[in-house]
Design a protein around this motif. Structure first.
Motif, PDB file in Angstrom:
ATOM      1  N   PRO A 133       0.851  -0.919  -0.172  1.00 63.23           N
ATOM      2  CA  PRO A 133       0.413   0.025  -0.329  1.00 63.23           C
ATOM      3  C   PRO A 133       0.685   0.953  -0.258  1.00 63.23           C
ATOM      4  N   GLY A 134       1.925   1.051   0.171  1.00 63.09           N
ATOM      5  CA  GLY A 134       3.050   2.359   0.439  1.00 63.09           C
ATOM      6  C   GLY A 134       4.449   1.892  -0.822  1.00 63.09           C
ATOM      7  N   GLU A 135       3.300   1.686  -2.020  1.00 62.85           N
ATOM      8  CA  GLU A 135       4.349   1.300  -2.841  1.00 62.85           C
ATOM      9  C   GLU A 135       4.740   2.841  -3.260  1.00 62.85           C
ATOM     10  N   TYR A 136       5.963   3.159  -3.683  1.00 54.29           N
ATOM     11  CA  TYR A 136       6.453   4.259  -4.418  1.00 54.29           C
ATOM     12  C   TYR A 136       5.332   5.056  -5.989  1.00 54.29           C
ATOM     13  N   GLY A 137       5.857   6.417  -5.161  1.00 56.83           N
ATOM     14  CA  GLY A 137       4.620   6.799  -6.370  1.00 56.83           C
ATOM     15  C   GLY A 137       4.629   6.493  -8.447  1.00 56.83           C
ATOM     16  N   PRO A 138       6.388   7.126  -8.074  1.00 54.48           N
ATOM     17  CA  PRO A 138       6.690   6.179  -9.819  1.00 54.48           C
ATOM     18  C   PRO A 138       6.559   5.284 -10.059  1.00 54.48           C
ATOM     19  N   ASN A 139       6.816   3.923  -9.317  1.00 56.73           N
ATOM     20  CA  ASN A 139       6.544   2.502  -9.325  1.00 56.73           C
ATOM     21  C   ASN A 139       5.113   2.131  -9.975  1.00 56.73           C
ATOM     22  N   LEU A 140       4.338   3.545  -9.265  1.00 61.54           N
ATOM     23  CA  LEU A 140       3.058   2.468  -9.689  1.00 61.54           C
ATOM     24  C   LEU A 140       2.623   3.246 -11.285  1.00 61.54           C
ATOM     25  N   ALA A 141       3.001   4.500 -11.093  1.00 59.21           N
ATOM     26  CA  ALA A 141       3.226   5.307 -12.475  1.00 59.21           C
ATOM     27  C   ALA A 141       4.488   4.325 -13.460  1.00 59.21           C
ATOM     28  N   GLU A 142       4.685   3.354 -13.330  1.00 57.12           N
ATOM     29  CA  GLU A 142       5.483   2.634 -14.571  1.00 57.12           C
ATOM     30  C   GLU A 142       4.280   1.044 -14.415  1.00 57.12           C
ATOM     31  N   PHE A 143       3.842   0.779 -13.342  1.00 55.47           N
ATOM     32  CA  PHE A 143       2.709  -0.648 -13.724  1.00 55.47           C
ATOM     33  C   PHE A 143       1.796   0.161 -14.071  1.00 55.47           C
ATOM     34  N   ALA A 144       1.025   1.728 -14.329  1.00 55.92           N
ATOM     35  CA  ALA A 144      -0.536   1.829 -15.203  1.00 55.92           C
ATOM     36  C   ALA A 144       0.242   2.216 -16.463  1.00 55.92           C
ATOM     37  N   ALA A 145       1.426   2.911 -17.055  1.00 53.24           N
ATOM     38  CA  ALA A 145       2.197   3.103 -17.562  1.00 53.24           C
ATOM     39  C   ALA A 145       2.164   1.513 -19.098  1.00 53.24           C
ATOM     40  N   ASN A 146       2.606   0.216 -18.177  1.00 48.40           N
ATOM     41  CA  ASN A 146       2.317  -0.825 -18.943  1.00 48.40           C
ATOM     42  C   ASN A 146       1.292  -1.562 -18.967  1.00 48.40           C
ATOM     43  N   ASP A 147       0.263  -0.743 -18.793  1.00 48.80           N
ATOM     44  CA  ASP A 147      -1.237  -0.947 -18.636  1.00 48.80           C
ATOM     45  C   ASP A 147      -1.591  -2.521 -17.418  1.00 48.80           C
ATOM     46  N   PHE A 148      -0.443  -2.703 -16.327  1.00 43.70           N
ATOM     47  CA  PHE A 148      -0.325  -4.149 -15.229  1.00 43.70           C
ATOM     48  C   PHE A 148      -1.785  -2.813 -14.146  1.00 43.70           C
TER      49      PHE A 148
ATOM     50  N   GLY B 155       6.848  14.256  -0.367  1.00 43.83           N
ATOM     51  CA  GLY B 155       6.127  14.248  -0.517  1.00 43.83           C
ATOM     52  C   GLY B 155       5.166  13.795  -0.865  1.00 43.83           C
ATOM     53  N   ILE B 156       3.406  13.457  -0.508  1.00 40.77           N
ATOM     54  CA  ILE B 156       2.868  12.022  -0.546  1.00 40.77           C
ATOM     55  C   ILE B 156       2.859  11.796  -1.755  1.00 40.77           C
ATOM     56  N   GLU B 157       3.682  12.162  -3.056  1.00 44.58           N
ATOM     57  CA  GLU B 157       3.692  11.756  -4.259  1.00 44.58           C
ATOM     58  C   GLU B 157       4.304  10.876  -4.152  1.00 44.58           C
ATOM     59  N   ARG B 158       5.345  10.267  -2.857  1.00 43.38           N
ATOM     60  CA  ARG B 158       6.045   9.143  -2.829  1.00 43.38           C
ATOM     61  C   ARG B 158       5.720   7.895  -2.290  1.00 43.38           C
ATOM     62  N   ALA B 159       4.222   8.010  -1.670  1.00 35.60           N
ATOM     63  CA  ALA B 159       3.560   7.043  -1.420  1.00 35.60           C
ATOM     64  C   ALA B 159       1.620   7.020  -1.610  1.00 35.60           C
ATOM     65  N   PRO B 160       1.644   7.276  -2.625  1.00 37.41           N
ATOM     66  CA  PRO B 160      -0.028   8.163  -2.593  1.00 37.41           C
ATOM     67  C   PRO B 160      -1.009   7.233  -2.487  1.00 37.41           C
ATOM     68  N   MET B 161      -1.006   6.292  -2.278  1.00 38.92           N
ATOM     69  CA  MET B 161      -2.103   4.863  -1.379  1.00 38.92           C
ATOM     70  C   MET B 161      -1.995   5.702   0.051  1.00 38.92           C
ATOM     71  N   GLU B 162      -0.898   5.339   0.363  1.00 41.57           N
ATOM     72  CA  GLU B 162      -0.567   5.646   2.580  1.00 41.57           C
ATOM     73  C   GLU B 162       0.215   6.703   2.520  1.00 41.57           C
ATOM     74  N   LEU B 163       0.656   7.615   1.889  1.00 41.52           N
ATOM     75  CA  LEU B 163       0.831   8.675   2.467  1.00 41.52           C
ATOM     76  C   LEU B 163       0.225   9.725   2.415  1.00 41.52           C
TER      77      LEU B 163
END
Length: 371
Positions: free
Chosen positions: A107-122, A334-342
């Motif tokens: 739930p505290g996943e790094y924000g840019p990692n989440l963006a990579e998942f989204a960009a690759n249709d995960f 900032g909260i963008e580092r862990a947008p699902m948690e922070l």
């Protein structure tokens, strides 16, 4: 002189004197003179003989760098490729991912990692965690067993909190279920033990290994690497080899390789012990500062201390004042580092092995003054 003092002294002697107090290794550590000079020497060699000839001549140094990363991750040299950083490593891996595009992450996943998942249709589901955001391996076993994803992605130490994840226990669960485990070791490599049975590990150079910016690594075990999708032009090259192709700052890779060698020479276990001790001392001291709450437990084995404001202090402004008025470097996360948690920004303090009691005392006094 005891082990910790000797390590701190050797670290300082290998570097230029700090301009102020650097307590920001989780963002970017200070490079050694040897790493800087190795990169500069390679750049000079490029000027003399051309970039590609110089790169070929540096092959033995780069091979040593790969071997060092292999030693730190429990893999082999052939499993390791250079990237331009952690984000690039994840981007490359996801782009060649051979299976269903589903992932379980924190739930505290790094924000840019989440963006990579989204960009690759995960699509993703979150792993069960405790109040500190640490995975509960048994609860994860039950959850993953009911609906196994194609990948478990685990950030070993988060960007916004210095809590160590139970990577080895999660790796055991993933092996039982036949789910590949990918570990983001951006904050973990050279900070804690990263020899775990993960299928892939990636990291950056600039943090705890104290190498140059703009370079990183991706290590993938053969069982997963052999499944990665190769481009149509690959020929006899493996998919993993193809991921390393392209324009590269070879001088930075040389500097990184030297930094990895210095870490191994210092003794990874000694570095881990010293960093954990520095973290304990930092948390103990900062617990007394009014207006802030220390997030990590006192005995968390990391050198990262996260401070959450309790009386409305703005970490961004506080960080700026610490630099401008006191010469102290920290990070405002900032909260963008862990947008699902922070939910609010935090202040992150991350000294390396050279931190002294005087450095920590200076931080306590300065933080009290600017809050």
């Amino acid at each position: 002189m005891n082990e910790a003092d000797a390590l701190a002294r050797s670290w300082r002697e290998a570097r230029l004197p700090a301009a102020g107090v650097h307590l920001d290794s989780a963002a970017c550590s200070r490079q050694s003179l040897a790493a800087i000079e190795a990169a500069a020497a390679h750049a000079r060699h490029e000027s003399e003989v051309g970039g590609y000839v110089a790169a070929q001549a540096a092959g033995h140094v780069l091979d040593a760098g790969r071997a060092g990363i292999a030693a730190l991750t429990g893999m082999s040299s052939d499993d390791v490729i250079f990237t331009t950083g952690s984000g690039n490593a994840l981007h490359l891996l996801l782009g060649a991912w051979p299976m269903e595009r589903t992932v379980a992450c924190l739930p505290g996943e790094y924000g840019p990692n989440l963006a990579e998942f989204a960009a690759n249709d995960f699509t993703w589901q979150v792993l069960p965690v405790d109040g500190l955001g640490r995975v509960d391996p048994e609860a994860a076993r039950r959850m993953l067993g009911d609906a196994p994803p194609a990948m478990v992605h685990l950030t070993a130490i988060a960007s916004h909190r210095g809590v160590v994840q139970p990577v080895a226990a999660v790796a055991e669960v993933c092996r039982e279920l036949g789910v590949p485990l990918v570990v983001d070791a951006a904050q973990a490599l050279a900070h804690i033990d990263c020899v775990v049975e993960a299928d892939a590990v990636y990291s950056s150079s600039r943090k705890w290994t104290a190498g140059p910016r703009g370079v990183g690594v991706l290590a993938v075990r053969p069982a997963l690497a052999d499944l990665l999708q190769s481009p149509p032009w690959a020929g006899s090259m493996s998919a993993l080899e193809c991921l390393e192709l392209g324009e590269a700052n070879v001088a930075a890779r040389v500097g990184f390789s030297v930094a990895v060698g210095q870490h191994l020479a210092a003794g990874p276990e000694a570095v881990h012990r010293r960093l954990a001790a520095v973290g304990r001392a930092t948390r103990t001291a900062l617990a007394e500062v009014v207006g802030w709450r220390v997030v990590e437990p006192d005995d968390e084995p990391t050198a990262i201390t996260t401070l959450a404001p309790t009386d409305g202090a703005d970490p961004v402004q506080v960080r700026a004042r610490l630099i401008d008025e006191h010469g102290l470097v920290t990070t405002a996360a900032g909260i963008e580092r862990a947008p699902m948690e922070l939910t609010t920004p935090v202040l992150r303090v991350s000294p390396h092995v050279d931190a002294s009691t005087e450095d920590i005392a200076a931080l306590v006094a300065a933080l009290s003054a600017v809050t």
